[in-house]
Design an enzyme around this catalytic site. Structure first.
Site, short mmCIF file in Angstrom:
data_model
loop_
_atom_site.label_atom_id
_atom_site.label_comp_id
_atom_site.label_asym_id
_atom_site.label_seq_id
_atom_site.Cartn_x
_atom_site.Cartn_y
_atom_site.Cartn_z
N GLU A 1 0.82 -1.21 0.00
CA GLU A 1 0.00 0.00 0.00
C GLU A 1 0.86 1.26 0.00
OE1 GLU A 1 -3.68 -0.67 2.02
OE2 GLU A 1 -3.82 1.41 2.66
N GLU B 1 2.01 1.69 -3.41
CA GLU B 1 0.90 2.13 -4.26
C GLU B 1 0.68 3.64 -4.10
OE1 GLU B 1 -2.88 0.19 -3.55
OE2 GLU B 1 -3.89 1.42 -5.04
N CYS C 1 -8.57 -2.11 3.98
CA CYS C 1 -8.50 -3.31 4.84
C CYS C 1 -9.82 -3.68 5.47
CB CYS C 1 -7.53 -3.11 5.99
SG CYS C 1 -6.20 -2.06 5.62
N SER D 1 -7.57 1.93 -2.47
CA SER D 1 -6.36 1.15 -2.73
C SER D 1 -6.74 -0.22 -3.28
CB SER D 1 -5.57 0.98 -1.43
OG SER D 1 -4.66 -0.09 -1.57
N LYS E 1 -15.62 -9.79 7.65
CA LYS E 1 -14.55 -10.65 7.12
C LYS E 1 -15.12 -11.98 6.60
CE LYS E 1 -10.88 -8.11 7.70
NZ LYS E 1 -10.06 -7.70 6.55
N GLU F 1 -16.17 -11.02 3.28
CA GLU F 1 -15.00 -10.76 2.43
C GLU F 1 -14.39 -12.06 1.91
OE1 GLU F 1 -11.32 -9.46 4.33
OE2 GLU F 1 -11.05 -7.95 2.79
N GLU G 1 -13.71 -12.44 -5.81
CA GLU G 1 -12.36 -11.94 -6.15
C GLU G 1 -11.29 -12.62 -5.30
OE1 GLU G 1 -14.78 -9.98 -4.93
OE2 GLU G 1 -15.28 -8.45 -6.40
#
Lengths: 425, 576
Positions: free
Chosen positions: B282, B285, B302, B322, B361, B364, B369
């Protein structure tokens, strides 16, 4: 007999239009008000000792004064035309037959408190009232009684109509305001009261149709004139709705010193059958008995007799009715209409309906009666708005005044009048 | 200065600033008035009526949460009349509440159950009645709603709209038929729910809970063919002790590692390894975006609740986020690729469990993806609460365990990774690395105090050796919304923004022990900073395991391989 509210309606050929209204001195009070100061108008209303006719009996002049003195702006005038108390059908008469009376009164109020916008919250089930009011508002605008520079003064006032969607609780002023704002109709925490933080949290005068409709006459004839009509305890006339087991049900405008007996026997044409019980102020009030009939029908006197005048809905019950069944019907109404926000009312009305349902089926217990009494006290003590606070009034008073009838249902599993189903044997 | 008012509560005189409620006033006298719908972080609702008190000259009892103290008021919080009312209201609530306390997720933490006990409710006089048989909303991968247990206190609704600015749920219907529902009852998974789980923390009963995956994890551990590794997020070590009666924020990193080993995990690793990796990617980036005039401000990625929020509510800002995957997901990918190779385990036999302070989470890990390894990178996500239950189930005496270390190499981490668990931490960690990468100099002072603390929005200006970097840090999505409106309008003054969905950051996540309140969040934050201070390495790019990872496997930060494995993309989502 003195008529303030129905004075025009009872005249032959009177139509709900501006021409008819003008012929009866319509909009003269507005003209007079605009020529004097708002303070002077408030003075007259205060002198009249007019109190709110929606049920809470709050002094109207004081309410207007508080709103006028509130520092925040803009201010609003809201009319509660969500007449939903069972047995109440009086505001409808004014809305449908003399809408300009209300429009004039609200405009006076707007001028007095410094508001430029008013709302009439109309009961959803009154489509005719909505139609006539819409026409009347347009008519008033065309004739400069509403709109910009009312009667060529510097004062402008607009009235918007809003139709309710059928919830009883929206007759409660803060629930009405939430509904008017487009939210779910549920009561707010009070204080703040609407006079300080009402519609959109701005100072708002919220009065019932009947309350407003007294104002033009007060302005034209003076507060003192009004204060001498009827009972000195809460002067004026009142529109009483008589229904139930009487020969001539209907709306009667009478001075507030009329007795309950006169109301029922003289105007209501007497009871068919024998009088068993009366609700003097709709389903939120306590039952009165035949021995109570000589009370005067003003707010303090009815309260002194252990009930309340409420909106003035006199419901007469004769001896062909089972009081357990009547109580159960009241409970069903409140269970259905509870908004569900506060737990004592939401859960309490549900359980009351259930307990009374059990008793009518022969499945009650004597302890239920004590439980309902306690529940009435707790709901009165803790419910958020008037709906829950008063919901168990008729039920508790029925239990107390007709204890033997309830006990017979429970212990003998018998409905003396054969009305309750009594399925459990 | 506010005017002061004098009042008497239970015969004790006190003075409070004007505008203080009776409830708050009583607290100053150490009277904690029983309550249900009141919540310290939320607006006043005044509907449960449990906190009712008696005020002299008032005809009725008044809700103390919604009644302001007035001059000369005489309040009694504990009279026969008050106690009878409270008790009866609880009885009424119980009359409509399922009696499955034995099997209820909230058995130990249910406020209704505790209230019934505290108030001495001994019999249920209304207990005859109808109970509703509503269908549970099980659509969400993270959160399950059981409307039957709902007492309609509106805490979930208020936290969702007031703290998180989401408003995925609201009341529908009237009276006894009132329910908390999603838009047209479409289910949480089909509306703008961010799965943050703050509603679970706010719920006083078992009406909201996480979707548990404990059984799957036990089964994986029992499966000989499976190589089961576990990772634990930074915020877990500062909170899980609370589940075992330890004080709020007790730092139990070593005990936790020991307990997990005893549960039978093959390797006990650390999400902080993933966090260090995230920082390196990050920070690079960010530097690249600044150098190449890419989209700025760049916003951290995050927090999966935040990601879902931006996808639903600010799709025009997706370019600002990000592309780095979260530490959990970076860990999962690396475990099933780099580590699997190294350990000689077939990735299909590798089972990655994470223990997270977070319910989002769970969602997620299931995102399409998140399969860069060729498999679902993270197989099972447990909340802090679920992990504690497994430890309890195994009969492990957690408090008395001897500290143990994480396994290498995916258990090695720096101080910069620990602070991912607290609001401002990701920013601080990234700045530590970005500064040194940009300037080539050693950072003299590692602590960026400006971005610490529990404020909703914090900002700072950092001097990267001549390059001024304006940054902002926010926690709680309602606060994030303020910064996002600026970004959306092209008026954001910042280059780098950290957003955490939950108040306080991950330490206040929806999967954390109950209660989670202001005081407890502060205690957990203190522990996290303490752990950072105690670490020998406090900068992510100095983590030796990360250095080896790049050397042996990824090449360099933002390499093609790193892009393939560690970066992701986002999807515009509708509200319903």
């Amino acid at each position: 007999m003195m008529k303030i509210l129905l004075k025009n309606i009872n005249k032959d050929g009177y139509k709900p239009d501006v021409q008819s209204y003008l012929k009866e001195h319509g909009y003269q009070a507005l003209k007079k008000a605009l020529e004097t100061s708002p303070e002077k108008v408030i003075d007259e209303v205060k002198k009249s000792n007019l109190v709110g006719r929606g049920g809470a009996a709050f002094p109207t002049g004081l309410k207007w004064e508080l709103a006028r003195k509130a520092s925040d702006s803009p201010k609003y005038v809201v009319c509660n035309a969500d007449e939903g108390e069972p047995g109440t059908f009086k505001d409808r008469l004014i809305l449908e037959k003399d809408p300009h009376l209300l429009i004039e009164a609200m405009t006076i109020c707007g001028y007095t408190i410094g508001a430029e916008t008013g709302f009439i919250y109309i009961r959803g089930e009154y489509p005719k009232a909505y139609k006539f009011l819409s026409e009347a508002v347009k008519d008033a605008e065309r004739n400069n009684y509403l709109g910009k520079n009312v009667l060529r003064s510097t004062f402008s006032f607009k009235i918007n109509l809003y139709r309710g969607a059928g919830a009883y609780v929206c007759g409660e002023e803060t629930a009405l305001l939430d509904s008017l704002e487009g939210k779910k109709g549920q009561s707010r925490v009070k204080p703040p009261f609407p006079t300080f933080a009402g519609y959109k949290d701005k100072p708002t005068v919220l009065n019932n149709v009947e309350t407003f409709s007294n104002v033009p006459s007060i302005i034209l004839n003076g507060g003192e004139w009004f204060s001498k009509i009827g009972s000195p305890l809460s002067p004026g006339t009142k529109m009483y709705c008589i229904s139930g087991d009487v020969n001539k049900p209907g709306v009667y405008e009478l001075p507030t010193n009329v007795t309950l007996r006169e109301l029922i026997e003289k105007y209501g044409g007497g009871v068919h059958g024998k009088l068993k019980a009366v609700l003097p102020g709709g389903t939120s009030s306590n039952f009165l008995l035949a021995k109570d009939l000589d009370i005067e029908m003003d707010y303090p006197s009815v309260q002194k007799a252990g009930s309340m005048l409420g909106s003035g809905a006199v419901i007469v019950v004769n001896d062909k009715h089972c009081m357990v069944d009547v109580a159960k019907r009241c409970a069903e109404f409140f269970d259905y209409e509870s908004c569900g926000k506060c737990s004592p009312c939401r859960e309490g009305t549900k359980r009351t309906r259930e307990i009374l349902g059990n008793i009518t089926r022969g499945d009650g217990e004597l302890s239920d009666l004590e439980l309902l009494k306690e529940l009435q006290e707790v709901m009165y003590d803790t419910s958020r708005c008037g709906l829950g606070q008063a919901a168990l009034n008729p039920i508790r008073s029925a239990i107390e005044k007709f204890t033997d009838e309830f006990k017979e249902h429970i212990t003998q599993k018998k409905c003396p009048l054969g009305i309750c189903p009594m399925e459990v044997t | 200065m506010a005017e002061m008012v004098n009042l008497t509560i239970d015969n004790q005189k006190l003075q409070v600033p004007e505008g203080t409620t009776i409830f708050e006033s009583a607290k100053k006298l150490n009277i904690n008035i029983p309550h249900l719908c009141y919540h310290e972080n939320l607006s006043i609702y005044g509907a449960c009526r449990i906190c009712t008190v008696e005020i002299e000259k008032h005809p009725r009892l008044e809700p103390s949460c919604a009644t302001l103290a007035e001059e000369g008021m005489n309040v009694k919080t504990n009279t026969l009349r008050v106690r009878r009312a409270r008790k009866m209201i609880v009885e009424l609530l119980l009359a409509n509440h399922p009696e499955d306390c034995f099997t209820c997720d909230r058995s130990q933490t249910c406020e209704l159950r505790k209230l019934a006990y505290d108030l001495g409710v001994k019999e249920l006089r209304f207990e005859k009645g109808r109970k509703y048989h509503y269908v549970e909303d099980t659509s969400s991968p993270s959160i399950i709603r059981d409307p039957n247990k709902c007492i309609q206190c509106s805490r979930c609704i208020r936290v969702c709209s007031e703290i998180q600015a989401v408003g995925a749920i609201d009341f529908v219907n009237r009276g006894g038929k009132t329910q908390v529902l999603t838009f047209f009852n479409k289910g949480l998974d089909n509306v703008e729910c961010t799965t943050c789980g703050q509603c679970i923390l706010a719920c006083p009963t078992g009406a909201l809970r996480e979707r548990t995956i404990i059984d799957d994890v036990w089964n994986a551990i029992a499966d000989d063919k499976k190589f089961v590794v576990v990772q634990t997020a930074p915020a877990v070590r500062a909170a899980i002790g609370e589940e075992f009666g330890m004080p709020p924020g007790a730092l139990v990193t070593g005990k936790m590692a020991a307990a997990l080993r005893r549960l039978g995990f093959d390797k006990v690793f650390d999400t902080q390894f993933g966090a260090d990796l995230t920082v390196v990617e990050e920070a690079h980036e960010l530097i690249e975006r600044i150098k190449n005039k890419g989209t700025l401000p760049m916003i951290t990625s995050c927090s999966p609740g935040w990601i879902k929020y931006v996808e639903h509510f600010f799709p025009e800002c997706l370019e600002n986020v990000s592309t780095c995957k979260s530490p959990q997901q970076m860990f999962g990918t690396i475990a099933k690729t780099y580590y699997a190779q190294k350990a000689g385990v077939k990735p299909e036999n590798m089972y990655v469990v994470s223990i997270m302070p977070c319910t989002a989470k769970k969602y997620e890990a299931e995102r399409p993806e998140m399969r860069a390894s060729g498999f679902q990178d993270v197989d099972a996500v447990l909340t802090t609460r679920e992990a504690a239950r497994m430890i309890k189930e195994a009969g492990i005496d957690f408090q008395n365990l001897r500290d143990e270390d994480f396994d290498e190499p995916l258990g090695i981490s720096t101080g910069a990774a620990v602070i991912f668990g607290v609001t401002g931490g990701v920013m601080e960690a990234a700045l530590r690395t970005a500064y040194e990468v940009v300037t080539g100099k050693t950072l003299a002072k590692l602590d960026f105090e400006q971005v610490r603390g529990m404020d909703g929005i914090k900002e700072a200006e950092i001097d990267l050796d001549g390059t001024k970097l304006k940054v902002a840090v926010t926690n709680g999505l309602a606060n994030a919304k303020v910064l996002l409106e600026q970004v959306k309008d092209g008026k954001s003054p910042y280059q780098f923004i950290e957003i955490m969905a939950c108040p306080g950051g991950c330490l206040g996540g929806g999967g954390q022990p109950m209660p989670t309140n202001d005081e407890i969040r502060k205690a957990r934050a203190a522990s996290i900073y303490l752990e950072d201070k105690g670490k020998s390495i406090r900068k992510s790019h100095e983590n030796p395991a990360i250095i080896s990872l790049y050397k042996e496997f990824l090449g360099k930060p933002l390499s093609e391989k790193a892009h393939h494995l560690l970066h992701t993309k986002y999807t515009k989502r509708s509200r319903y």
